[in-house]
Design a protein around this motif. Structure first.
Motif, PDB file in Angstrom:
ATOM      1  N   PRO A  27       0.831  -1.205   0.000  1.00  0.00           N
ATOM      2  CA  PRO A  27       0.000   0.000   0.000  1.00  0.00           C
ATOM      3  C   PRO A  27       0.865   1.255   0.000  1.00  0.00           C
ATOM      4  O   PRO A  27       2.000   1.244   0.499  1.00  0.00           O
ATOM      5  CB  PRO A  27      -0.784  -0.118   1.315  1.00  0.00           C
ATOM      6  N   PRO A  28       0.361   2.359  -0.553  1.00  0.00           N
ATOM      7  CA  PRO A  28       1.137   3.603  -0.556  1.00  0.00           C
ATOM      8  C   PRO A  28       1.258   4.167   0.855  1.00  0.00           C
ATOM      9  O   PRO A  28       0.265   4.463   1.503  1.00  0.00           O
ATOM     10  CB  PRO A  28       0.311   4.525  -1.460  1.00  0.00           C
ATOM     11  N   LEU A  29       2.481   4.303   1.338  1.00  0.00           N
ATOM     12  CA  LEU A  29       2.760   4.800   2.673  1.00  0.00           C
ATOM     13  C   LEU A  29       3.984   5.702   2.626  1.00  0.00           C
ATOM     14  O   LEU A  29       4.857   5.545   1.759  1.00  0.00           O
ATOM     15  CB  LEU A  29       3.035   3.646   3.640  1.00  0.00           C
ATOM     16  N   GLY A  30       4.066   6.608   3.584  1.00  0.00           N
ATOM     17  CA  GLY A  30       5.242   7.460   3.664  1.00  0.00           C
ATOM     18  C   GLY A  30       6.457   6.728   4.200  1.00  0.00           C
ATOM     19  O   GLY A  30       7.602   7.020   3.814  1.00  0.00           O
ATOM     20  N   PHE A  31       6.253   5.761   5.103  1.00  0.00           N
ATOM     21  CA  PHE A  31       7.333   4.976   5.679  1.00  0.00           C
ATOM     22  C   PHE A  31       6.725   3.866   6.523  1.00  0.00           C
ATOM     23  O   PHE A  31       5.516   3.851   6.792  1.00  0.00           O
ATOM     24  CB  PHE A  31       8.279   5.834   6.537  1.00  0.00           C
ATOM     25  N   VAL A  32       7.558   2.933   6.952  1.00  0.00           N
ATOM     26  CA  VAL A  32       7.175   1.953   7.964  1.00  0.00           C
ATOM     27  C   VAL A  32       8.183   2.061   9.106  1.00  0.00           C
ATOM     28  O   VAL A  32       9.341   2.436   8.904  1.00  0.00           O
ATOM     29  CB  VAL A  32       7.127   0.509   7.420  1.00  0.00           C
ATOM     30  N   GLU A  33       7.703   1.752  10.309  1.00  0.00           N
ATOM     31  CA  GLU A  33       8.567   1.832  11.483  1.00  0.00           C
ATOM     32  C   GLU A  33       8.555   0.499  12.214  1.00  0.00           C
ATOM     33  O   GLU A  33       7.508  -0.148  12.335  1.00  0.00           O
ATOM     34  CB  GLU A  33       8.099   2.955  12.411  1.00  0.00           C
ATOM     35  N   VAL A  34       9.728   0.086  12.712  1.00  0.00           N
ATOM     36  CA  VAL A  34       9.847  -1.164  13.460  1.00  0.00           C
ATOM     37  C   VAL A  34      10.600  -0.900  14.752  1.00  0.00           C
ATOM     38  O   VAL A  34      11.334   0.082  14.886  1.00  0.00           O
ATOM     39  CB  VAL A  34      10.577  -2.258  12.649  1.00  0.00           C
ATOM     40  N   HIS A  35      10.418  -1.805  15.716  1.00  0.00           N
ATOM     41  CA  HIS A  35      11.196  -1.754  16.948  1.00  0.00           C
ATOM     42  C   HIS A  35      12.575  -2.337  16.663  1.00  0.00           C
ATOM     43  O   HIS A  35      12.700  -3.511  16.288  1.00  0.00           O
ATOM     44  CB  HIS A  35      10.496  -2.529  18.054  1.00  0.00           C
ATOM     45  N   SER A  36      13.587  -1.548  16.854  1.00  0.00           N
ATOM     46  CA  SER A  36      14.950  -1.931  16.469  1.00  0.00           C
ATOM     47  C   SER A  36      15.360  -3.273  17.042  1.00  0.00           C
ATOM     48  O   SER A  36      15.947  -4.119  16.339  1.00  0.00           O
ATOM     49  CB  SER A  36      15.935  -0.859  16.941  1.00  0.00           C
ATOM     50  N   GLU A  37      15.069  -3.491  18.324  1.00  0.00           N
ATOM     51  CA  GLU A  37      15.578  -4.674  19.013  1.00  0.00           C
ATOM     52  C   GLU A  37      15.057  -5.983  18.423  1.00  0.00           C
ATOM     53  O   GLU A  37      15.691  -7.033  18.597  1.00  0.00           O
ATOM     54  CB  GLU A  37      15.227  -4.599  20.504  1.00  0.00           C
ATOM     55  N   ASN A  38      13.930  -5.932  17.721  1.00  0.00           N
ATOM     56  CA  ASN A  38      13.391  -7.149  17.107  1.00  0.00           C
ATOM     57  C   ASN A  38      14.210  -7.621  15.915  1.00  0.00           C
ATOM     58  O   ASN A  38      13.964  -8.721  15.389  1.00  0.00           O
ATOM     59  CB  ASN A  38      11.945  -6.915  16.659  1.00  0.00           C
ATOM     60  N   PHE A  39      15.194  -6.822  15.483  1.00  0.00           N
ATOM     61  CA  PHE A  39      15.946  -7.139  14.267  1.00  0.00           C
ATOM     62  C   PHE A  39      17.452  -7.114  14.515  1.00  0.00           C
ATOM     63  O   PHE A  39      18.240  -6.910  13.603  1.00  0.00           O
ATOM     64  CB  PHE A  39      15.564  -6.151  13.152  1.00  0.00           C
ATOM     65  N   PHE A  40      17.845  -7.357  15.772  1.00  0.00           N
ATOM     66  CA  PHE A  40      19.260  -7.328  16.111  1.00  0.00           C
ATOM     67  C   PHE A  40      20.000  -8.594  15.681  1.00  0.00           C
ATOM     68  O   PHE A  40      21.232  -8.610  15.663  1.00  0.00           O
ATOM     69  CB  PHE A  40      19.432  -7.138  17.620  1.00  0.00           C
ATOM     70  N   VAL A  59      12.445   3.227   6.050  1.00  0.00           N
ATOM     71  CA  VAL A  59      12.261   2.544   7.334  1.00  0.00           C
ATOM     72  C   VAL A  59      12.748   3.452   8.455  1.00  0.00           C
ATOM     73  O   VAL A  59      13.848   4.014   8.393  1.00  0.00           O
ATOM     74  CB  VAL A  59      13.019   1.206   7.373  1.00  0.00           C
ATOM     75  N   SER A  60      11.925   3.570   9.488  1.00  0.00           N
ATOM     76  CA  SER A  60      12.302   4.276  10.714  1.00  0.00           C
ATOM     77  C   SER A  60      12.538   3.237  11.796  1.00  0.00           C
ATOM     78  O   SER A  60      11.705   2.361  12.023  1.00  0.00           O
ATOM     79  CB  SER A  60      11.177   5.244  11.124  1.00  0.00           C
TER      80      SER A  60
END
Length: 303
Positions: A27-40, A59-60
């Protein structure tokens, strides 16, 4: 195929139940944000999904574990993992909270509380935060954003008003503020409930939040968070910032005033529990874009 929308400043928090739908629908979005620690981790399915999403969206990275206000110092292992993730993803923003989560017992053992605990608004706390924000920014080679908390306690030695404390943090360190408007409303509601435990004074909560917003200078806010909160189940209980519902009407009103005072900013729809379908989050993001466009439209123009 719809991807990143340059016309949109609004994004959504990307959570595991929506991975498949997001990548299928784009979908058209300005950005997506994730919790950093989930991707360490250095590999795995979660990181692969984030890298795939990064091919389509900015990505934020929003962290919950730096513990920037901790007098015991930063965790170098945590900072190293964040730095590796930043290098992999090249995020549009990196953020964490004005809080502490770790401390040292007598004897030297360090413990982590796994929670966002408020700092005292004192010159000493400010010095610690500035020092740690500088350390993180030097390690990441970029400015970061610091979020205001929803806090369920305060300290007797508080000497600075919270917005003044955060403005000075930004001025001294060069960071920006991640302005969570839902947190302001939750704090205002809980302050009103302490005065009258059985009442819900939404007008007082909004006034509390507006005072905070109007104390901020233009250009200091690098991102805005909008979310929902849980109402108390019994008299005397606090309002909980659990991101479990759609954005409340008073938060939308506050958002319009924040945009009017501070100017436009990337805006996140933050929803972490009782997750709805992806279409609901997209509709909330669209509403954020519409509110911002309406506020910023020239007089007499149709937004």
């Amino acid at each position: 195929m719809a991807v990143f929308s340059a016309a949109s400043q609004a994004g959504i928090g990307l959570r595991q139940p929506h991975y498949q739908a997001l990548m299928a629908d784009l979908p058209p979005l300005g950005f997506v944000e994730v919790h950093s620690e989930n991707f360490f981790g250095d590999g795995g399915a979660a990181l692969a999904v984030l890298q795939a999403a990064r091919a389509h969206y900015p990505v934020s990275l929003h962290g919950v574990g730096l513990s920037l206000g901790s007098a015991s110092g930063l965790d170098p292992v945590h900072l190293d993992k964040l730095a590796r993730l930043v290098e992999r993803i090249d995020p549009v923003r990196v953020s964490d909270h004005a809080c502490f989560a770790r401390g040292a017992w007598p004897g030297g053992d360090t413990v982590h509380a796994s929670d966002l605990l408020p700092v005292a608004f004192t010159p000493a706390s400010l010095d610690i935060l500035v020092r740690h924000v500088d350390e993180v920014q030097s390690r990441l080679r970029r400015p970061i954003l610091i979020e205001n908390l929803s806090a369920y306690l305060s300290y007797q030695d508080d000497r600075l008003a919270e917005p003044d404390f955060l403005v000075e943090l930004c001025r001294r360190s060069g960071c920006q503020l991640l302005l969570d408007l839902n947190n302001l409303v939750v704090n205002g509601l809980n302050a009103a409930r302490r005065a009258q435990p059985d009442s819900v004074d939404m007008a007082a909560a909004k006034a509390h939040a507006l005072t905070f917003v109007h104390a901020l200078p233009a250009g200091m806010v690098g991102e805005v968070h909008l979310a929902g909160f849980r109402w108390p189940l019994q008299p005397g209980q606090v309002v909980v910032d659990d991101h479990s519902t759609a954005v409340h009407a008073v938060v939308w009103e506050l958002y319009a005033e924040a945009i009017r005072h501070l100017g436009p900013a990337p805006t996140l729809i933050e929803w972490d529990t009782d997750l709805p379908g992806l279409d609901v989050l997209r509709d909330q993001a669209r509403q954020a874009d519409e509110v911002s466009a309406s506020v910023l439209a020239p007089a007499g123009a149709s937004a």
